[in-house]
Design a protein around this motif. Structure first.
Motif, short mmCIF file in Angstrom:
data_model
loop_
_atom_site.label_atom_id
_atom_site.label_comp_id
_atom_site.label_asym_id
_atom_site.label_seq_id
_atom_site.Cartn_x
_atom_site.Cartn_y
_atom_site.Cartn_z
N PHE A 1 84.92 80.21 52.65
CA PHE A 1 84.91 79.45 51.41
C PHE A 1 86.29 78.90 51.07
O PHE A 1 87.31 79.46 51.47
CB PHE A 1 84.43 80.35 50.25
CG PHE A 1 83.06 80.92 50.46
CD1 PHE A 1 81.94 80.19 50.13
CD2 PHE A 1 82.90 82.18 51.02
CE1 PHE A 1 80.68 80.70 50.34
CE2 PHE A 1 81.64 82.69 51.24
CZ PHE A 1 80.52 81.96 50.90
N ASP B 1 79.69 82.26 42.00
CA ASP B 1 78.52 81.45 41.68
C ASP B 1 78.22 81.63 40.19
O ASP B 1 77.22 82.24 39.81
CB ASP B 1 77.31 81.87 42.53
CG ASP B 1 76.06 81.06 42.23
OD1 ASP B 1 76.20 79.91 41.79
OD2 ASP B 1 74.94 81.60 42.41
N GLN C 1 81.34 75.39 35.18
CA GLN C 1 80.79 76.06 36.35
C GLN C 1 81.90 76.40 37.34
O GLN C 1 82.84 75.64 37.53
CB GLN C 1 79.76 75.16 37.02
CG GLN C 1 79.04 75.80 38.20
CD GLN C 1 78.04 74.85 38.85
OE1 GLN C 1 78.29 73.65 38.93
NE2 GLN C 1 76.92 75.37 39.30
N GLN C 2 81.79 77.56 37.96
CA GLN C 2 82.72 77.99 38.99
C GLN C 2 81.89 78.41 40.20
O GLN C 2 81.28 79.48 40.19
CB GLN C 2 83.59 79.15 38.51
CG GLN C 2 84.41 78.84 37.27
CD GLN C 2 85.55 77.88 37.55
OE1 GLN C 2 86.23 77.97 38.57
NE2 GLN C 2 85.76 76.94 36.65
N CYS C 3 81.85 77.56 41.21
CA CYS C 3 80.99 77.83 42.36
C CYS C 3 81.74 77.57 43.66
O CYS C 3 82.37 76.52 43.82
CB CYS C 3 79.73 76.96 42.30
SG CYS C 3 78.47 77.46 43.50
N SER C 4 81.67 78.52 44.56
CA SER C 4 82.37 78.41 45.84
C SER C 4 81.78 77.30 46.70
O SER C 4 80.57 77.05 46.70
CB SER C 4 82.29 79.74 46.60
OG SER C 4 83.04 80.73 45.94
N ILE C 5 82.67 76.65 47.45
CA ILE C 5 82.30 75.59 48.38
C ILE C 5 82.51 76.07 49.80
O ILE C 5 83.55 76.67 50.13
CB ILE C 5 83.14 74.33 48.11
CG1 ILE C 5 82.83 73.78 46.71
CG2 ILE C 5 82.87 73.25 49.17
CD1 ILE C 5 83.70 72.61 46.30
N GLU D 1 79.04 72.03 51.03
CA GLU D 1 77.94 72.44 50.16
C GLU D 1 78.41 73.59 49.27
O GLU D 1 79.31 74.35 49.62
CB GLU D 1 76.74 72.91 51.01
CG GLU D 1 76.19 71.87 51.96
CD GLU D 1 75.19 70.95 51.30
OE1 GLU D 1 75.00 71.05 50.06
OE2 GLU D 1 74.60 70.11 52.01
N THR D 2 77.77 73.74 48.12
CA THR D 2 78.09 74.88 47.26
C THR D 2 77.21 76.07 47.62
O THR D 2 76.08 75.92 48.11
CB THR D 2 77.89 74.55 45.78
OG1 THR D 2 76.50 74.38 45.51
CG2 THR D 2 78.66 73.31 45.38
N HIS E 1 75.72 77.95 45.53
CA HIS E 1 74.53 77.91 44.68
C HIS E 1 73.45 77.01 45.28
O HIS E 1 72.27 77.36 45.30
CB HIS E 1 74.91 77.43 43.28
CG HIS E 1 73.79 77.55 42.29
ND1 HIS E 1 73.47 78.74 41.68
CD2 HIS E 1 72.89 76.63 41.82
CE1 HIS E 1 72.45 78.56 40.87
NE2 HIS E 1 72.08 77.29 40.94
N ASP E 2 73.86 75.85 45.78
CA ASP E 2 72.87 74.93 46.37
C ASP E 2 72.24 75.52 47.62
O ASP E 2 71.04 75.34 47.87
CB ASP E 2 73.53 73.59 46.69
CG ASP E 2 73.83 72.77 45.44
OD1 ASP E 2 73.27 73.09 44.38
OD2 ASP E 2 74.63 71.82 45.54
N GLN F 1 72.23 83.58 39.32
CA GLN F 1 73.47 83.48 40.08
C GLN F 1 73.48 84.49 41.22
O GLN F 1 72.80 85.52 41.16
CB GLN F 1 74.67 83.75 39.16
CG GLN F 1 74.72 82.85 37.94
CD GLN F 1 75.75 83.32 36.93
OE1 GLN F 1 76.45 82.50 36.35
NE2 GLN F 1 75.85 84.61 36.69
#
Length: 350
Positions: free
Chosen positions: A13, A50, A63-67, A76-77, A79-80, A100
């Motif tokens: 990530f 996430d 929002q704080q989401c790892s890529i 892509e994230t 979450h996706d 989450q």
């Protein structure tokens, strides 16, 4: 659009860095470039996140989401991908009540003391059903600590809420806190409701439930800033008097073989942490049936997921998410390697 025919593989990530007044630059020791110059204090690296929302004075708001940083799913994230791959990524593990990923993993670098703080208790949440707050229990694995370093973990026996509140006002609060000396390799569990603070000179890996709710009661005399607000009234409703006993959660067990040693560090209702040591040149199948997080502390190696997916190299300072369903995954170490293995529940091993 995500290609659902893509064979799953261990995911790395992009770190999410957070500038903090108490931070430093020691995350560079993990082999990564940090943003800013030598004077910018980086306190946190969110390694796997996430969160649908975060607090303005914590994660920065929004929002704080790892890529994903590697392989065909890069960009892509997390979450996706959970939504796209479902059980292939998550196995039978369910998301938390907010939809989450049920773990949040960080590195924290404390060049100065963190604020004395507490996270919401279940009793607080039950009494405030409309509050924007979430249960947050966490563990600190001590990656490095300067000589004489401490953490603050709980309130001294016999201290009353009234005494605690008065000590905030007269700035004598430190005398009422349990001060625990720490060194590299220690691991501490900090359940919701336990008052705590990370001391100066300590670098930790933090494993926690996916929440960004923190109530600060004391900030060591630092000048008041718009993004460093205190939450004394809320905190006083959450702090456990007396502090919970975490000895059972921190009871260590060991399983040693010729090439591998596994030490159980933390067991709680929210997650399990094991420390794995594996020898150079050794290879074995990866045995999981649920998503598993590795925080690599030393060494390097390679995971071959099988099924036509390309092998993934990893090294110290990196965090990986191993999906529940990979074709025929195996791991081989090119150096003696140590990592933290984090799961949501106890894993049955082959």
């Amino acid at each position: 659009m995500t290609d659902l025919s893509t064979p799953l593989y261990p995911m790395l990530f992009e770190p999410i860095y957070k500038q903090k007044v108490w931070g430093g630059r020691r995350l560079e020791q993990l082999g990564r470039p940090l943003p800013g110059d030598a004077n910018m204090p980086i306190g946190e690296s969110w390694e796997l996140a996430d969160l649908s929302a975060s607090s303005p004075d914590g994660g920065g708001g929004g929002q704080q989401c790892s890529i994903i940083a590697n392989g065909p799913l890069a960009g892509e994230t997390l979450h996706d991908l959970i939504g796209a791959f479902g059980p292939r990524l998550m196995g039978q593990l369910t998301l938390d009540e907010s939809g989450q990923f049920p773990l949040l993993v960080k590195f924290l670098d404390a060049s100065a003391n963190l604020s004395v703080q507490v996270h919401p208790s279940q009793a607080y949440l039950d009494a405030h059903p409309h509050a924007v707050a979430h249960l947050k229990s966490e563990a600190w694995y001590i990656v490095a600590a300067e000589p004489g370093s401490v953490i603050y973990k709980g309130v001294r026996a016999g201290v009353t809420p009234e005494q605690f509140r008065a000590a905030i006002d007269d700035e004598s609060l430190e005398t009422l806190l349990l001060k625990v000396p720490v060194k590299a390799g220690n691991c501490h569990y900090l359940p919701s409701g336990m008052c705590h603070a990370l001391g100066a000179g300590v670098l930790v890996a933090e494993i926690q439930t996916p929440s960004d709710t923190t109530f600060r009661v004391y900030d060591w005399g630092r000048p008041a800033e718009s993004n460093r607000s205190l939450h004394i009234d809320e905190a006083m409703q959450c702090i456990d008097f007396p502090s919970p006993d975490t000895a059972a959660n921190e009871k260590r067990t060991h399983l040693a073989g010729m090439f591998t040693t596994m030490s159980r560090l933390i067991t709680c209702e929210h997650f399990q942490i094991e420390k794995v040591r594996m020898s150079q040149g050794y290879a074995q199948p990866v045995p999981y049936d649920q998503p598993t997080v590795w925080v690599v502390l030393e060494g390097k190696g390679v995971i071959d997921p099988g099924g036509g997916a390309r092998p993934v190299e990893f090294s110290h300072g990196q965090t990986l998410l191993l999906p529940a369903q990979m074709a025929e995954p195996t791991v081989e170490l090119t150096m003696d390697t140590v990592w933290l293995e984090i799961t949501k529940r106890v894993v049955a091993r082959n």
